[in-house]
Design an enzyme around this catalytic site. Structure first.
Site, PDB file in Angstrom:
ATOM      1  N   GLU A 158      -0.942  -1.385  -4.907  1.00  0.00           N
ATOM      2  CA  GLU A 158      -2.629  -0.607  -5.201  1.00  0.00           C
ATOM      3  C   GLU A 158      -2.130   0.806  -6.509  1.00  0.00           C
ATOM      4  O   GLU A 158      -1.055   0.932  -6.792  1.00  0.00           O
ATOM      5  CB  GLU A 158      -2.694   0.280  -3.682  1.00  0.00           C
ATOM      6  CG  GLU A 158      -3.423   1.325  -4.563  1.00  0.00           C
ATOM      7  CD  GLU A 158      -4.480   1.799  -2.799  1.00  0.00           C
ATOM      8  OE1 GLU A 158      -5.043   1.390  -1.802  1.00  0.00           O
ATOM      9  OE2 GLU A 158      -4.270   3.006  -2.716  1.00  0.00           O
ATOM     10  N   ASP A 179      -2.805   1.064   7.234  1.00  0.00           N
ATOM     11  CA  ASP A 179      -1.837   0.934   5.754  1.00  0.00           C
ATOM     12  C   ASP A 179      -1.375  -0.419   5.823  1.00  0.00           C
ATOM     13  O   ASP A 179      -1.260  -1.064   4.887  1.00  0.00           O
ATOM     14  CB  ASP A 179      -0.562   2.112   6.821  1.00  0.00           C
ATOM     15  CG  ASP A 179      -0.884   2.963   6.086  1.00  0.00           C
ATOM     16  OD1 ASP A 179      -1.034   3.807   5.104  1.00  0.00           O
ATOM     17  OD2 ASP A 179      -1.312   3.898   7.348  1.00  0.00           O
ATOM     18  N   ASP A 212       0.807  -0.798   0.362  1.00  0.00           N
ATOM     19  CA  ASP A 212      -0.366   0.187   0.123  1.00  0.00           C
ATOM     20  C   ASP A 212       0.467   0.971   0.157  1.00  0.00           C
ATOM     21  O   ASP A 212       0.966   1.600   0.851  1.00  0.00           O
ATOM     22  CB  ASP A 212      -0.564   0.341   1.094  1.00  0.00           C
ATOM     23  CG  ASP A 212      -1.641   1.210   1.230  1.00  0.00           C
ATOM     24  OD1 ASP A 212      -2.150   1.709   0.275  1.00  0.00           O
ATOM     25  OD2 ASP A 212      -2.016   1.646   2.131  1.00  0.00           O
TER      26      ASP A 212
END
Length: 204
Positions: A68, A141, A7
């Site tokens: 991501e 996160d 992430d």
């Protein structure tokens, strides 16, 4: 299949590694957050994130990497940092010839919870269920990184070279049971909880 989920973020970069079997059962291998101070020079911050990602890849030897996908935000500074860290992650994977999957937040949410507009709390709760954890990984996160890794593993056909073949014929897939991977994982987690509760009652 072992997947490293990333992430991307410059201040906090979530990293999570999971092992996923051919029946879509996921197990936690590692989860953490690589952090850099905002007042540090940009080049040094990027170096810290790069070193952290590469160290994890070398230590845990994932088969693929999930990142991501960067999307537009109102905060240009934030999206720039996210894009820079994403580039670092892609470079680290390419150096080791690891396949990379880019997934949007809505894709991850849909894969994990069955709902593309789920909030972070719902995603974290589902990640804990899927991985059979006693608590939700924190900060968010970290949970997001694990969600990315799980999403990628569920979307890639394990043990086959075709996405179509994986969707149709992988044991435990949605096509075989009428349930999505997320629904199957939730059901398996609930069944495991029920079995443990029954065993505890018998032991008393």
């Amino acid at each position: 299949m072992r997947v490293l989920g990333i992430d991307p973020g410059l201040t906090r970069c979530g990293v999570g590694i999971v092992d996923v079997t051919a029946t879509r059962t996921a197990t936690l291998v590692h989860v953490s957050v690589i952090q850099t101070p905002p007042d540090m020079p940009l080049a040094e911050r990027l170096l810290i994130v790069s070193a952290g990602i590469e160290a994890l890849i070398d230590e845990h030897s994932p088969h693929s990497v999930a990142v991501e996908r960067v999307f537009a935000q109102h905060n240009v500074r934030t999206v720039m940092g996210t894009a820079q860290v994403s580039g670092i992650a892609l470079l680290a994977a390419a150096r080791r010839s690891l396949p990379v999957g880019l997934h949007t937040p809505s894709e991850v949410k849909a894969a994990i919870t069955g709902y593309g507009q789920a909030d972070k709390k719902q995603v974290g709760t589902m990640v804990a269920k899927v991985l059979r954890l006693e608590s939700v990984p924190k900060p968010a996160d970290a949970a997001d990184a694990l969600a990315l890794a799980i999403c990628h593993a569920w979307r890639v056909p394990l043990g086959s070279g075709s996405a179509a073949q994986g969707a149709q014929g992988v044991p435990g897939s949605g096509a075989a049971t009428g349930l999505t991977a997320a629904q199957q994982a939730w059901r398996a987690a609930e069944q495991g909880t029920a079995r443990r509760s029954a065993a505890n009652r018998l032991a008393r």
